[in-house]
Design an enzyme around this catalytic site. Structure first.
Site, PDB file in Angstrom:
ATOM      1  N   GLU A  95     -13.195  -8.405  41.393  1.00 57.56           N
ATOM      2  CA  GLU A  95     -12.924  -8.927  40.064  1.00 57.56           C
ATOM      3  C   GLU A  95     -11.755  -8.128  39.493  1.00 57.56           C
ATOM      4  O   GLU A  95     -11.828  -6.904  39.379  1.00 57.56           O
ATOM      5  CB  GLU A  95     -14.144  -8.797  39.156  1.00 57.56           C
ATOM      6  CG  GLU A  95     -15.254  -9.777  39.501  1.00 57.56           C
ATOM      7  CD  GLU A  95     -16.428  -9.711  38.538  1.00 57.56           C
ATOM      8  OE1 GLU A  95     -16.424  -8.833  37.644  1.00 57.56           O
ATOM      9  OE2 GLU A  95     -17.353 -10.526  38.671  1.00 57.56           O
ATOM     10  N   ASP A 120     -15.937  -5.435  25.766  1.00 58.72           N
ATOM     11  CA  ASP A 120     -15.888  -4.272  26.657  1.00 58.72           C
ATOM     12  C   ASP A 120     -16.149  -2.982  25.902  1.00 58.72           C
ATOM     13  O   ASP A 120     -15.754  -2.819  24.745  1.00 58.72           O
ATOM     14  CB  ASP A 120     -14.524  -4.210  27.349  1.00 58.72           C
ATOM     15  CG  ASP A 120     -14.364  -5.301  28.380  1.00 58.72           C
ATOM     16  OD1 ASP A 120     -15.103  -5.268  29.372  1.00 58.72           O
ATOM     17  OD2 ASP A 120     -13.518  -6.190  28.196  1.00 58.72           O
TER      18      ASP A 120
END
Length: 271
Positions: free
Chosen positions: A48, A59
């Site tokens: 990824e 995040d």
């Protein structure tokens, strides 16, 4: 059959689980392709690859700071596609999933994004902030080019939404094992196993688990219950030290992936 489906079928035939590291493109500068090859050489089954964005709200601090560094170095989506193309010069087998936020894609335009992704050799796209209900145009364009759209499921996703997500799912499902942002706290493996088994009632694609996987022990524990293990923050944290430590930080990332791969394989052998 694209590379993601082919890789899962190969792994299933070998009774192995997928190890999927996440790194952010452009952090550290000029080293992404080297790191990608190191990941594969040390046991990664697919990668990824995050693309930078100035406001990565989903995040945690480690990956958010990596976004900030990459943005400050001027890394663009065009640069990310160039990195994937360079990686493909040596490796035409390992699946690559681009992971990021919708805004840069909208600025580029869906059609152009999909064309460049296909030309570079991208196999899947995961848009953190694009719910399946709003993904119609992009989803159709990706599928027309043989690119999977990877979807997220969280601990709080209702059965109704799981069913909707699974109806459009391809590639694999990314189960977020913890509430909160990336890099969050401790895994409860019993809860994860229960949830993964529940999701499998709806899904006909592999279910992979991310968040909270930091070492061989946690990778092996998740590998017992999921089709794939996704590790991100621990790797991005090591790469953040590149400015001070140079190659040693990349070597530690490679060693961490090798540790996870070995632990997952040893665990399977000892069953």
């Amino acid at each position: 059959m694209n590379r993601i489906k082919a890789r899962f079928e190969t792994l299933q035939g070998r009774e192995r689980k997928a190890l999927i590291p996440y790194i952010l493109a452009g952090d550290p500068p000029g080293k992404t392709v080297e790191v990608m090859h190191q990941l594969v050489d040390h046991g990664a089954d697919m990668i990824e690859l995050g693309f930078p964005f100035s406001d990565p709200v989903a995040d945690g601090p480690v990956i958010a700071q990596a976004h900030e560094r990459a943005v400050s170095h001027g890394v663009t989506l065009h640069d990310v596609f160039a990195m994937v193309s360079e990686f493909r010069e040596r490796d035409n087998d390992t699946p690559i999933v681009l992971m990021g936020y919708l805004n840069p894609v909208e600025i580029m335009g869906y059609q152009r994004f999909v064309e460049l992704a296909s030309q570079a050799g991208v196999d899947g796209v995961l848009m953190v902030d694009l719910p399946p209900e709003a993904a119609g145009d992009l989803l159709d364009m990706l599928h027309n080019c043989g690119i999977d759209m990877i979807n997220l499921i969280t601990p709080t996703t209702s059965d109704e939404r799981i069913a909707k997500i699974c109806r459009v799912a391809s590639g694999y499902l990314y189960y977020v094992s913890l509430k909160g942002v990336t890099g969050a706290a401790t895994l409860n493996t019993a809860e994860v196993e229960q949830r993964v088994n529940h999701i499998r009632r709806f899904a006909d694609v592999p279910v992979c688990v991310g968040f909270g996987i930091r070492d061989g022990a946690s990778a092996a524990a998740i590998g017992r219950m999921a089709d794939g293990v996704i590790a991100g923050s621990v790797l991005v944290s090591e790469l953040a030290q590149y400015g001070n430590e140079g190659q040693a930080s990349i070597d530690r990332v490679a060693s961490r992936i090798a540790e996870m791969r070995s632990a997952m394989d040893d665990d399977r052998t000892n069953e």
